[in-house]
Write a protein that holds these residues in place. Structure first.
Motif, short mmCIF file in Angstrom:
data_model
loop_
_atom_site.label_atom_id
_atom_site.label_comp_id
_atom_site.label_asym_id
_atom_site.label_seq_id
_atom_site.Cartn_x
_atom_site.Cartn_y
_atom_site.Cartn_z
N PRO A 95 29.62 31.40 -0.41
CA PRO A 95 29.43 32.79 0.05
C PRO A 95 30.28 33.75 -0.77
O PRO A 95 31.46 33.48 -1.03
N TRP A 96 29.69 34.84 -1.19
CA TRP A 96 30.40 35.81 -2.01
C TRP A 96 31.67 36.29 -1.32
O TRP A 96 32.70 36.48 -1.95
N ASP A 119 33.66 17.49 -0.89
CA ASP A 119 32.88 17.09 0.28
C ASP A 119 31.94 18.20 0.77
O ASP A 119 31.23 18.00 1.75
N ALA A 120 31.95 19.34 0.12
CA ALA A 120 31.12 20.47 0.55
C ALA A 120 29.65 20.18 0.33
O ALA A 120 29.27 19.39 -0.53
N PRO A 121 28.79 20.85 1.12
CA PRO A 121 27.36 20.70 0.88
C PRO A 121 27.00 21.30 -0.48
O PRO A 121 27.26 22.47 -0.73
N GLY A 122 26.47 20.48 -1.33
CA GLY A 122 26.10 20.92 -2.67
C GLY A 122 24.69 20.50 -3.00
O GLY A 122 23.97 19.98 -2.15
N ALA A 142 29.74 28.50 7.77
CA ALA A 142 30.65 27.77 8.66
C ALA A 142 31.58 26.87 7.84
O ALA A 142 32.78 26.80 8.13
N TYR A 143 31.05 26.23 6.83
CA TYR A 143 31.87 25.33 6.01
C TYR A 143 33.00 26.08 5.30
O TYR A 143 34.12 25.60 5.23
#
Length: 155
Positions: A95-96, A119-122, A142-143
């Motif tokens: 997110p910017w 571990d982030a959604p990529g 949220a992450y």
């Protein structure tokens, strides 16, 4: 390469890093050099800028900026992390609002440690997610602990 080095029109020419050290000096520095930065910046000068964590770990670089065409806001920066010479790299939609421009060191800072980013959604460069999907967006925000800009617009 940072945004000053990628400035084909000279819009950041004369920006004095010392005068940008405090946010109070931002408007004064803009008047001193006559350009738009750092509060307004050219999108193409931001592509390729480094991103670091608060503890100064290298987190990658910005590959793309995703614009919300309805609102005109920057929704996400696509961050490339890991890999070698483009092989095995993972892309992340950050997110910017989760990024902060460090005008002194001419880079972006993300309040996420290297291990958490791993571990982030990529996604893979050949399989981009539907970034317009509101469920997907809520999960990403949220992450990173940020609020979707659309929520701020609807208030």
């Amino acid at each position: 390469m940072n945004y000053e080095e990628r400035d084909p029109y000279g819009m950041y020419k004369g920006m004095n890093s010392a005068s940008l050290r405090s946010s109070a000096a931002l408007s004064d520095s803009m008047n001193q050099h006559g350009g738009p930065g750092p509060q307004l910046m050219g999108a193409d000068t931001l592509i390729g800028n480094d991103v670091v964590s608060l503890s100064d770990d290298d987190l990658g670089d910005i590959k793309e900026l995703m614009l919300d065409m309805k609102s005109g806001h920057v929704a996400y920066a696509v961050l490339s992390f890991g890999g070698f010479l483009g092989m095995g790299e993972k892309l992340f939609a950050v997110p910017w609002s989760a990024l902060r421009l460090d005008t002194v060191n001419k880079r972006f800072v993300l309040n996420v440690e290297r291990e958490r980013l791993q571990d982030a959604p990529g996604f893979d460069k050949d399989q981009w997610p539907d970034m317009a999907d509101s469920e997907w967006a809520r999960g990403i925000h949220a992450y990173y602990g940020s609020k979707p800009y659309a929520d701020a617009l609807n208030r």
